[in-house]
Design a protein around this motif. Structure first.
Motif, PDB file in Angstrom:
ATOM      1  N   ASN A  48    -121.537  56.883  67.722  1.00 33.31           N
ATOM      2  CA  ASN A  48    -122.528  57.398  68.665  1.00 33.31           C
ATOM      3  C   ASN A  48    -123.726  57.994  67.927  1.00 33.31           C
ATOM      4  O   ASN A  48    -124.807  58.101  68.500  1.00 33.31           O
ATOM      5  N   ILE A  94    -120.346  62.819  74.903  1.00 29.68           N
ATOM      6  CA  ILE A  94    -119.720  61.528  74.593  1.00 29.68           C
ATOM      7  C   ILE A  94    -118.503  61.320  75.477  1.00 29.68           C
ATOM      8  O   ILE A  94    -118.265  60.211  75.982  1.00 29.68           O
ATOM      9  N   ARG A 110    -126.261  54.471  74.823  1.00 31.76           N
ATOM     10  CA  ARG A 110    -125.948  55.452  73.775  1.00 31.76           C
ATOM     11  C   ARG A 110    -127.195  55.593  72.893  1.00 31.76           C
ATOM     12  O   ARG A 110    -127.415  54.809  71.981  1.00 31.76           O
TER      13      ARG A 110
END
Length: 268
Positions: A48, A94, A110
């Motif tokens: 991420n 997340i 993302r």
């Protein structure tokens, strides 16, 4: 993104409500001491922040090992100023992104954590943006859906307060959502995610290209078990829940300790 293995640890708990029988989507993280799943979760967290394809080149450009580059430039560290706070905020955003994508089948860009000006600098705006097209070919339909999620967490204690704070702050998204969607679109283009940027672009012009908006207020804290009817210190207008609003609560034991365990694995 690939589905992380820890998603199988998320268990939905039905029948949980808050004051005045307001429904709540409640989930427990029933995690185990499983090294391989925790390592997979850490890898998912790391992706991420930075893509696999970028990591070695960025480390080489800075004459660092991958581990040192991640430690110094990418992953928030527990002992740094704001490091623990940023870890808590990032892992919960997340988590809600994963819940929306892998459990509720939304597309979740993302983009917020990638290439930040500083690894402990949080990005302003809507916490999580997600969307879903009605048509498989992703042509516009008035049943297309945009989700704006406000995420609040206190991973170091057992209070329900994050639910209340998320509900209150979720109302800000009505005013900042358009700016957040446009920022999301621009960041995706900068990251080379052109197709995804075009998908997000569809949600810029609501008057001309109608779609549904769902607001999600998501709270996360470290309770091992929850009450069937959750009492929050609400009154008057604070308790007004919009018809297009969903309330999420995610909980589990010692989540701050769990977060640090996972983040320690992110620099491998």
């Amino acid at each position: 993104m690939e589905k992380p293995q820890y998603i199988d640890w998320i268990v939905e708990e039905t029948g949980i409500v808050i004051k005045d029988d307001i429904p709540l989507k409640c989930y427990k993280i029933d995690y185990k001491d499983d090294e391989s799943i925790l390592d997979d979760w850490a890898l998912h967290i790391r992706r991420n922040y930075i893509e696999d394809t970028e990591l070695k080149e960025d480390a080489d450009d800075n004459a660092m090992t991958i581990e040192q580059y991640l430690y110094d430039y990418v992953i928030p560290q527990k002992g740094e100023e704001l490091g623990a706070t940023v870890r808590s905020a990032d892992i919960t955003e997340i988590l809600i992104s994963d819940l929306l994508e892998f459990v509720h089948q939304y597309s979740v860009p993302r983009y917020k954590l990638k290439n930040r000006s500083g690894k402990n600098n949080s990005q302003q705006g809507t916490d999580v943006i997600a969307y879903k097209y009605k048509n498989e070919d992703k042509t516009s339909n008035d049943k297309d859906e945009l989700v704006a999620a406000e995420v609040k967490a206190t991973l170091s204690n057992t209070e329900y307060t994050p639910i209340k704070n998320a509900i209150i702050d979720s109302r800000k998204d009505e005013h900042r959502l358009a700016r957040s969607v446009n920022y999301c679109r621009k960041r995706l283009k900068e990251l080379g995610k052109i197709e995804e940027a075009e998908e997000v672009k569809r949600f810029l012009f609501k008057p001309d290209n109608n779609y549904r908006i769902t607001y999600v207020a998501a709270g996360v804290s470290s309770r091992e078990n929850v009450d069937d009817a959750i009492e929050l210190d609400f009154s008057g207008e604070e308790l007004e829940i919009r018809k297009n609003e969903l309330i999420f609560y995610v909980h589990g034991k010692k989540l701050m300790e769990l977060a640090h365990n996972i983040y320690q694995r992110c620099c491998k």
